[in-house]
Design a protein around this motif. Structure first.
Motif, PDB file in Angstrom:
ATOM      1  N   GLU A 187       0.920  -1.455   0.279  1.00  0.00           N
ATOM      2  CA  GLU A 187       0.256  -0.120   0.423  1.00  0.00           C
ATOM      3  C   GLU A 187       0.772   1.139   0.251  1.00  0.00           C
ATOM      4  OE1 GLU A 187      -2.918  -0.285   3.451  1.00  0.00           O
ATOM      5  OE2 GLU A 187      -3.319  -2.409   2.747  1.00  0.00           O
ATOM      6  N   GLY A 188       2.354   0.592   0.170  1.00  0.00           N
ATOM      7  CA  GLY A 188       3.309   2.185   0.550  1.00  0.00           C
ATOM      8  C   GLY A 188       2.843   3.207   1.567  1.00  0.00           C
ATOM      9  N   LYS A 189       2.771   2.313   2.587  1.00  0.00           N
ATOM     10  CA  LYS A 189       3.170   3.010   3.537  1.00  0.00           C
ATOM     11  C   LYS A 189       3.635   2.864   4.434  1.00  0.00           C
ATOM     12  CE  LYS A 189      -1.984   2.541   5.140  1.00  0.00           C
ATOM     13  NZ  LYS A 189      -2.978   1.802   6.149  1.00  0.00           N
ATOM     14  N   THR A 190       4.579   3.605   5.448  1.00  0.00           N
ATOM     15  CA  THR A 190       5.683   3.665   6.369  1.00  0.00           C
ATOM     16  C   THR A 190       5.011   2.867   8.010  1.00  0.00           C
ATOM     17  OG1 THR A 190       6.731   5.306   4.919  1.00  0.00           O
ATOM     18  CG2 THR A 190       7.903   4.869   7.106  1.00  0.00           C
ATOM     19  N   PRO A 191       5.120   1.697   7.673  1.00  0.00           N
ATOM     20  CA  PRO A 191       4.342   1.144   8.504  1.00  0.00           C
ATOM     21  C   PRO A 191       4.716   1.725  10.002  1.00  0.00           C
ATOM     22  CG  PRO A 191       4.192  -0.362   7.356  1.00  0.00           C
ATOM     23  CD  PRO A 191       5.285   0.706   7.020  1.00  0.00           C
ATOM     24  N   LEU A 192       3.198   1.763  11.068  1.00  0.00           N
ATOM     25  CA  LEU A 192       3.312   2.098  12.295  1.00  0.00           C
ATOM     26  C   LEU A 192       2.646   0.494  13.051  1.00  0.00           C
ATOM     27  CD1 LEU A 192       4.463   3.878  14.823  1.00  0.00           C
ATOM     28  CD2 LEU A 192       2.245   4.829  15.045  1.00  0.00           C
ATOM     29  N   LEU A 193       3.558  -0.338  13.755  1.00  0.00           N
ATOM     30  CA  LEU A 193       3.032  -0.850  14.194  1.00  0.00           C
ATOM     31  C   LEU A 193       3.034  -1.038  16.277  1.00  0.00           C
ATOM     32  CD1 LEU A 193       2.645  -2.278  11.801  1.00  0.00           C
ATOM     33  CD2 LEU A 193       2.625  -3.960  12.657  1.00  0.00           C
TER      34      LEU A 193
ATOM     35  N   ALA B  72      -3.518   7.103  16.708  1.00  0.00           N
ATOM     36  CA  ALA B  72      -2.596   7.478  16.629  1.00  0.00           C
ATOM     37  C   ALA B  72      -1.953   6.670  14.904  1.00  0.00           C
ATOM     38  CB  ALA B  72      -1.851   6.909  16.822  1.00  0.00           C
ATOM     39  N   ALA B  73      -3.691   6.627  14.457  1.00  0.00           N
ATOM     40  CA  ALA B  73      -3.409   5.731  13.161  1.00  0.00           C
ATOM     41  C   ALA B  73      -2.272   4.618  12.929  1.00  0.00           C
ATOM     42  CB  ALA B  73      -3.003   6.901  11.863  1.00  0.00           C
ATOM     43  N   VAL B  74      -2.155   3.737  13.911  1.00  0.00           N
ATOM     44  CA  VAL B  74      -1.697   2.482  13.877  1.00  0.00           C
ATOM     45  C   VAL B  74      -1.953   1.323  12.924  1.00  0.00           C
ATOM     46  CG1 VAL B  74      -0.861   0.449  15.360  1.00  0.00           C
ATOM     47  CG2 VAL B  74      -0.697   2.836  16.480  1.00  0.00           C
ATOM     48  N   ASP B  75      -1.288   0.803  12.320  1.00  0.00           N
ATOM     49  CA  ASP B  75      -1.396   0.101  11.946  1.00  0.00           C
ATOM     50  C   ASP B  75      -2.136  -1.602  11.503  1.00  0.00           C
ATOM     51  OD1 ASP B  75      -1.196   1.438   9.123  1.00  0.00           O
ATOM     52  OD2 ASP B  75       1.412   1.587   9.754  1.00  0.00           O
ATOM     53  N   ALA B  76      -1.556  -1.923  13.030  1.00  0.00           N
ATOM     54  CA  ALA B  76      -1.534  -3.230  13.576  1.00  0.00           C
ATOM     55  C   ALA B  76      -1.157  -3.057  14.960  1.00  0.00           C
ATOM     56  CB  ALA B  76      -1.123  -4.340  12.790  1.00  0.00           C
ATOM     57  N   ILE B  77      -1.733  -3.389  15.903  1.00  0.00           N
ATOM     58  CA  ILE B  77      -1.631  -4.699  17.319  1.00  0.00           C
ATOM     59  C   ILE B  77      -1.245  -5.703  17.227  1.00  0.00           C
ATOM     60  CG2 ILE B  77      -1.912  -4.374  19.476  1.00  0.00           C
ATOM     61  CD1 ILE B  77      -3.813  -2.536  19.349  1.00  0.00           C
ATOM     62  N   VAL B  78       0.004  -6.456  17.683  1.00  0.00           N
ATOM     63  CA  VAL B  78       0.499  -7.464  17.847  1.00  0.00           C
ATOM     64  C   VAL B  78       0.656  -7.977  19.549  1.00  0.00           C
ATOM     65  CG1 VAL B  78       2.110  -9.054  17.333  1.00  0.00           C
ATOM     66  CG2 VAL B  78       1.604  -7.116  15.749  1.00  0.00           C
TER      67      VAL B  78
ATOM     68  N   PHE C 266     -12.813  -2.343  16.444  1.00  0.00           N
ATOM     69  CA  PHE C 266     -13.895  -2.694  15.565  1.00  0.00           C
ATOM     70  C   PHE C 266     -12.623  -2.336  13.870  1.00  0.00           C
ATOM     71  CE2 PHE C 266     -17.244  -3.195  18.044  1.00  0.00           C
ATOM     72  CZ  PHE C 266     -17.535  -4.848  18.109  1.00  0.00           C
ATOM     73  N   TYR C 267     -11.671  -1.489  14.249  1.00  0.00           N
ATOM     74  CA  TYR C 267     -10.981  -0.531  13.501  1.00  0.00           C
ATOM     75  C   TYR C 267      -9.296  -1.471  13.166  1.00  0.00           C
ATOM     76  CZ  TYR C 267     -14.896   1.941  13.624  1.00  0.00           C
ATOM     77  OH  TYR C 267     -16.572   2.608  13.488  1.00  0.00           O
ATOM     78  N   VAL C 268      -8.567  -0.858  13.758  1.00  0.00           N
ATOM     79  CA  VAL C 268      -7.283  -1.390  14.846  1.00  0.00           C
ATOM     80  C   VAL C 268      -7.485  -3.326  14.244  1.00  0.00           C
ATOM     81  CG1 VAL C 268      -5.217  -0.938  14.950  1.00  0.00           C
ATOM     82  CG2 VAL C 268      -7.133   0.636  16.112  1.00  0.00           C
ATOM     83  N   PRO C 269      -6.320  -3.164  12.619  1.00  0.00           N
ATOM     84  CA  PRO C 269      -6.332  -4.822  12.965  1.00  0.00           C
ATOM     85  C   PRO C 269      -5.216  -5.349  13.889  1.00  0.00           C
ATOM     86  CG  PRO C 269      -6.107  -4.191  11.004  1.00  0.00           C
ATOM     87  CD  PRO C 269      -5.723  -3.170  11.765  1.00  0.00           C
ATOM     88  N   VAL C 270      -5.889  -6.399  14.735  1.00  0.00           N
ATOM     89  CA  VAL C 270      -5.092  -6.949  15.629  1.00  0.00           C
ATOM     90  C   VAL C 270      -4.652  -8.847  15.468  1.00  0.00           C
ATOM     91  CG1 VAL C 270      -5.073  -7.997  17.816  1.00  0.00           C
ATOM     92  CG2 VAL C 270      -6.489  -6.036  17.390  1.00  0.00           C
TER      93      VAL C 270
END
Length: 251
Positions: free
Chosen positions: A92-98, A120-126, A148-152
Protein backbone atom coordinates in the motif's frame (compact mmCIF):
# COMPACT_ATOMS: atom_id res chain seq x y z
CA UNK A 1 -19.42 -13.47 30.95
CA UNK A 2 -22.42 -12.85 28.71
CA UNK A 3 -24.07 -15.89 27.09
CA UNK A 4 -23.32 -14.38 23.67
CA UNK A 5 -19.59 -14.51 24.45
CA UNK A 6 -19.29 -18.31 24.34
CA UNK A 7 -20.53 -21.56 22.78
CA UNK A 8 -20.60 -24.85 24.65
CA UNK A 9 -20.79 -28.48 23.58
CA UNK A 10 -18.43 -30.49 21.40
CA UNK A 11 -20.56 -30.67 18.26
CA UNK A 12 -21.74 -27.05 18.57
CA UNK A 13 -18.14 -25.79 18.76
CA UNK A 14 -17.11 -27.77 15.68
CA UNK A 15 -20.07 -26.38 13.77
CA UNK A 16 -19.14 -22.84 14.85
CA UNK A 17 -15.58 -23.36 13.60
CA UNK A 18 -16.85 -24.68 10.28
CA UNK A 19 -19.21 -21.69 10.00
CA UNK A 20 -16.28 -19.28 10.31
CA UNK A 21 -17.04 -17.90 13.79
CA UNK A 22 -14.18 -15.87 15.30
CA UNK A 23 -13.03 -17.94 18.27
CA UNK A 24 -10.60 -16.56 20.82
CA UNK A 25 -9.84 -19.91 22.46
CA UNK A 26 -11.33 -23.28 23.32
CA UNK A 27 -11.43 -24.48 26.92
CA UNK A 28 -11.37 -28.27 27.31
CA UNK A 29 -11.84 -30.20 30.53
CA UNK A 30 -8.47 -31.47 31.63
CA UNK A 31 -9.38 -35.19 31.54
CA UNK A 32 -11.69 -35.05 28.51
CA UNK A 33 -11.35 -37.96 26.11
CA UNK A 34 -13.39 -39.85 23.53
CA UNK A 35 -13.78 -39.80 19.77
CA UNK A 36 -15.79 -36.57 19.63
CA UNK A 37 -13.23 -34.72 21.76
CA UNK A 38 -10.45 -36.04 19.52
CA UNK A 39 -12.36 -34.81 16.47
CA UNK A 40 -12.72 -31.36 18.04
CA UNK A 41 -9.00 -31.22 18.83
CA UNK A 42 -8.15 -32.05 15.23
CA UNK A 43 -10.50 -29.32 14.02
CA UNK A 44 -9.04 -26.78 16.43
CA UNK A 45 -5.49 -27.56 15.30
CA UNK A 46 -6.54 -27.34 11.65
CA UNK A 47 -7.83 -23.80 12.21
CA UNK A 48 -4.93 -22.79 14.49
CA UNK A 49 -7.17 -21.97 17.47
CA UNK A 50 -5.71 -21.73 20.98
CA UNK A 51 -6.68 -24.61 23.30
CA UNK A 52 -6.46 -24.58 27.09
CA UNK A 53 -6.93 -27.63 29.28
CA UNK A 54 -8.76 -26.52 32.42
CA UNK A 55 -10.40 -28.12 35.48
CA UNK A 56 -14.14 -28.81 35.28
CA UNK A 57 -14.76 -26.14 37.92
CA UNK A 58 -13.64 -23.41 35.53
CA UNK A 59 -16.07 -24.58 32.87
CA UNK A 60 -18.87 -24.79 35.43
CA UNK A 61 -18.25 -21.20 36.48
CA UNK A 62 -18.99 -20.13 32.91
CA UNK A 63 -22.12 -22.29 32.52
CA UNK A 64 -23.80 -25.05 34.51
CA UNK A 65 -25.52 -26.35 31.39
CA UNK A 66 -24.34 -29.57 29.71
CA UNK A 67 -21.12 -28.22 28.18
CA UNK A 68 -19.71 -31.74 27.62
CA UNK A 69 -16.33 -30.54 28.88
CA UNK A 70 -15.83 -27.95 26.13
CA UNK A 71 -16.50 -24.22 25.87
CA UNK A 72 -15.40 -21.91 23.04
CA UNK A 73 -14.85 -18.26 23.95
CA UNK A 74 -15.87 -16.08 21.03
CA UNK A 75 -13.94 -13.05 19.81
CA UNK A 76 -15.90 -9.94 18.73
CA UNK A 77 -13.50 -9.54 15.79
CA UNK A 78 -11.34 -11.82 13.66
CA UNK A 79 -7.59 -11.94 14.18
CA UNK A 80 -5.07 -11.20 11.44
CA UNK A 81 -1.76 -12.90 10.64
CA UNK A 82 1.42 -10.88 10.68
CA UNK A 83 2.64 -12.74 7.62
CA UNK A 84 -0.24 -11.21 5.69
CA UNK A 85 -0.19 -7.75 7.26
CA UNK A 86 3.52 -7.04 6.69
CA UNK A 87 3.52 -7.33 2.88
CA UNK A 88 0.08 -5.70 2.56
CA UNK A 89 1.24 -2.53 4.32
CA UNK A 90 4.33 -2.26 2.12
CA UNK A 91 2.25 -2.90 -1.01
CA UNK A 92 0.00 0.00 0.00
CA UNK A 93 3.07 2.23 0.05
CA UNK A 94 2.87 2.88 3.79
CA UNK A 95 5.62 3.51 6.29
CA UNK A 96 4.08 1.16 8.86
CA UNK A 97 3.57 1.95 12.53
CA UNK A 98 2.88 -1.16 14.62
CA UNK A 99 2.37 -1.70 18.31
CA UNK A 100 3.58 -4.92 19.98
CA UNK A 101 2.13 -5.79 23.40
CA UNK A 102 4.41 -8.14 25.32
CA UNK A 103 2.36 -9.81 28.04
CA UNK A 104 -0.23 -7.12 28.81
CA UNK A 105 -2.96 -9.02 30.62
CA UNK A 106 -5.50 -6.44 31.77
CA UNK A 107 -8.41 -6.10 29.32
CA UNK A 108 -8.97 -2.46 30.32
CA UNK A 109 -5.35 -1.57 29.61
CA UNK A 110 -5.52 -3.43 26.31
CA UNK A 111 -8.68 -1.57 25.35
CA UNK A 112 -7.28 1.82 26.35
CA UNK A 113 -4.12 1.15 24.34
CA UNK A 114 -6.20 0.14 21.31
CA UNK A 115 -8.15 3.39 21.59
CA UNK A 116 -4.92 5.42 21.53
CA UNK A 117 -3.61 3.23 18.70
CA UNK A 118 -6.61 4.01 16.52
CA UNK A 119 -6.33 7.74 17.23
CA UNK A 120 -2.63 7.60 16.31
CA UNK A 121 -3.30 5.71 13.04
CA UNK A 122 -1.46 2.56 14.14
CA UNK A 123 -1.57 -0.01 11.33
CA UNK A 124 -1.81 -3.10 13.55
CA UNK A 125 -1.47 -4.32 17.12
CA UNK A 126 0.48 -7.54 17.76
CA UNK A 127 -0.24 -9.78 20.76
CA UNK A 128 0.92 -13.30 21.72
CA UNK A 129 -1.43 -16.30 21.84
CA UNK A 130 -0.81 -16.96 25.53
CA UNK A 131 -0.25 -14.83 28.60
CA UNK A 132 -1.97 -11.82 27.10
CA UNK A 133 -5.28 -10.01 27.09
CA UNK A 134 -7.25 -10.79 23.94
CA UNK A 135 -10.11 -9.21 22.03
CA UNK A 136 -13.04 -9.78 24.38
CA UNK A 137 -16.21 -7.76 24.86
CA UNK A 138 -14.60 -6.08 27.90
CA UNK A 139 -11.58 -5.04 25.85
CA UNK A 140 -13.78 -3.75 23.03
CA UNK A 141 -15.80 -1.70 25.53
CA UNK A 142 -12.63 -0.24 27.08
CA UNK A 143 -11.39 0.63 23.59
CA UNK A 144 -14.58 2.62 22.84
CA UNK A 145 -14.95 0.41 19.77
CA UNK A 146 -11.42 1.01 18.46
CA UNK A 147 -10.78 -2.75 18.31
CA UNK A 148 -13.29 -2.93 15.47
CA UNK A 149 -10.96 -0.73 13.40
CA UNK A 150 -7.35 -1.56 14.34
CA UNK A 151 -6.23 -4.98 13.02
CA UNK A 152 -4.99 -7.29 15.80
CA UNK A 153 -2.39 -9.91 14.89
CA UNK A 154 -2.16 -12.81 17.31
CA UNK A 155 1.17 -14.61 16.97
CA UNK A 156 2.51 -17.70 18.70
CA UNK A 157 4.82 -15.61 20.90
CA UNK A 158 6.15 -12.06 21.08
CA UNK A 159 9.78 -12.98 20.43
CA UNK A 160 8.99 -14.69 17.13
CA UNK A 161 6.82 -11.74 16.08
CA UNK A 162 9.54 -9.20 16.86
CA UNK A 163 12.18 -11.21 14.98
CA UNK A 164 9.84 -11.41 11.98
CA UNK A 165 9.36 -7.63 12.04
CA UNK A 166 13.11 -7.04 12.22
CA UNK A 167 13.67 -9.34 9.25
CA UNK A 168 11.18 -7.22 7.30
CA UNK A 169 12.90 -3.91 7.92
CA UNK A 170 11.14 -2.62 11.04
CA UNK A 171 12.95 -0.59 13.68
CA UNK A 172 12.05 -2.14 17.04
CA UNK A 173 11.62 0.51 19.74
CA UNK A 174 11.10 -0.80 23.26
CA UNK A 175 9.52 1.49 25.84
CA UNK A 176 11.65 0.83 28.92
CA UNK A 177 12.99 2.67 31.95
CA UNK A 178 16.25 0.85 31.13
CA UNK A 179 16.59 2.98 28.01
CA UNK A 180 19.59 5.27 27.75
CA UNK A 181 17.91 7.74 25.44
CA UNK A 182 14.71 9.72 25.67
CA UNK A 183 11.70 8.53 23.71
CA UNK A 184 11.81 11.78 21.69
CA UNK A 185 15.23 10.78 20.29
CA UNK A 186 13.91 7.60 18.64
CA UNK A 187 13.18 7.83 14.92
CA UNK A 188 9.52 7.10 14.30
CA UNK A 189 9.53 8.19 10.65
CA UNK A 190 10.75 4.78 9.43
CA UNK A 191 8.84 1.47 9.51
CA UNK A 192 8.66 0.98 13.27
CA UNK A 193 7.21 -1.35 15.87
CA UNK A 194 6.82 0.03 19.39
CA UNK A 195 7.01 -2.65 22.10
CA UNK A 196 5.14 -2.15 25.37
CA UNK A 197 5.81 -4.55 28.24
CA UNK A 198 3.67 -6.24 30.86
CA UNK A 199 2.06 -4.17 33.62
CA UNK A 200 4.24 -5.59 36.40
CA UNK A 201 7.49 -6.76 34.78
CA UNK A 202 7.85 -4.71 31.61
CA UNK A 203 9.28 -6.13 28.40
CA UNK A 204 10.56 -9.70 28.76
CA UNK A 205 14.38 -10.07 28.71
CA UNK A 206 14.48 -12.04 25.44
CA UNK A 207 12.34 -9.44 23.64
CA UNK A 208 14.29 -6.60 25.24
CA UNK A 209 17.48 -7.97 23.65
CA UNK A 210 15.86 -7.79 20.20
CA UNK A 211 15.00 -4.09 20.52
CA UNK A 212 17.08 -1.75 18.33
CA UNK A 213 16.30 1.19 20.60
CA UNK A 214 15.31 1.30 24.27
CA UNK A 215 13.43 4.54 24.80
CA UNK A 216 12.71 5.92 28.26
CA UNK A 217 9.91 8.29 29.24
CA UNK A 218 11.14 10.75 31.91
CA UNK A 219 9.61 10.19 35.36
CA UNK A 220 9.90 13.30 37.49
CA UNK A 221 7.64 12.54 40.45
CA UNK A 222 7.55 10.00 43.26
CA UNK A 223 5.86 7.10 41.45
CA UNK A 224 8.36 5.00 39.52
CA UNK A 225 6.41 4.35 36.35
CA UNK A 226 3.39 5.25 34.25
CA UNK A 227 0.41 3.00 33.67
CA UNK A 228 1.18 1.04 30.51
CA UNK A 229 -1.78 2.47 28.59
CA UNK A 230 -0.66 6.02 29.41
CA UNK A 231 2.94 5.19 28.44
CA UNK A 232 1.71 3.72 25.14
CA UNK A 233 -0.17 6.95 24.45
CA UNK A 234 2.96 9.01 25.10
CA UNK A 235 5.04 6.86 22.76
CA UNK A 236 2.43 6.83 20.02
CA UNK A 237 1.92 10.56 20.04
CA UNK A 238 5.63 11.17 19.74
CA UNK A 239 5.39 9.05 16.60
CA UNK A 240 2.43 11.17 15.47
CA UNK A 241 4.35 14.39 16.14
CA UNK A 242 7.38 13.24 14.15
CA UNK A 243 5.30 11.89 11.28
CA UNK A 244 3.19 15.03 10.98
CA UNK A 245 6.37 17.15 10.98
CA UNK A 246 7.71 14.92 8.18
CA UNK A 247 4.55 15.43 6.13
CA UNK A 248 2.87 12.09 6.75
CA UNK A 249 -0.89 12.00 6.31
CA UNK A 250 -3.47 9.96 8.21
CA UNK A 251 -4.03 6.41 6.92
Amino acid sequence: MEKSDYIFGLRAIMEAIEAGKSIDKVLLRRDLGGDLAKELLEKVREYDIVVQRVPAEKLNRITMKNHQGAIAILSPVGYHRLDNVIPALYEEGKTPLLLVLDGITDARNFGAIARSADCAAVDAIVIPERGSASVTSDAVKASAGALFYVPVCRERDTLTAVKKLKENGYLIVGASEKGKESYVEADFTVPVAIVMGAEDTGISPEVLRQCDVLAAIPILGNIGSLNVSVAAGVMLYEAVRQRMAAGFTRR
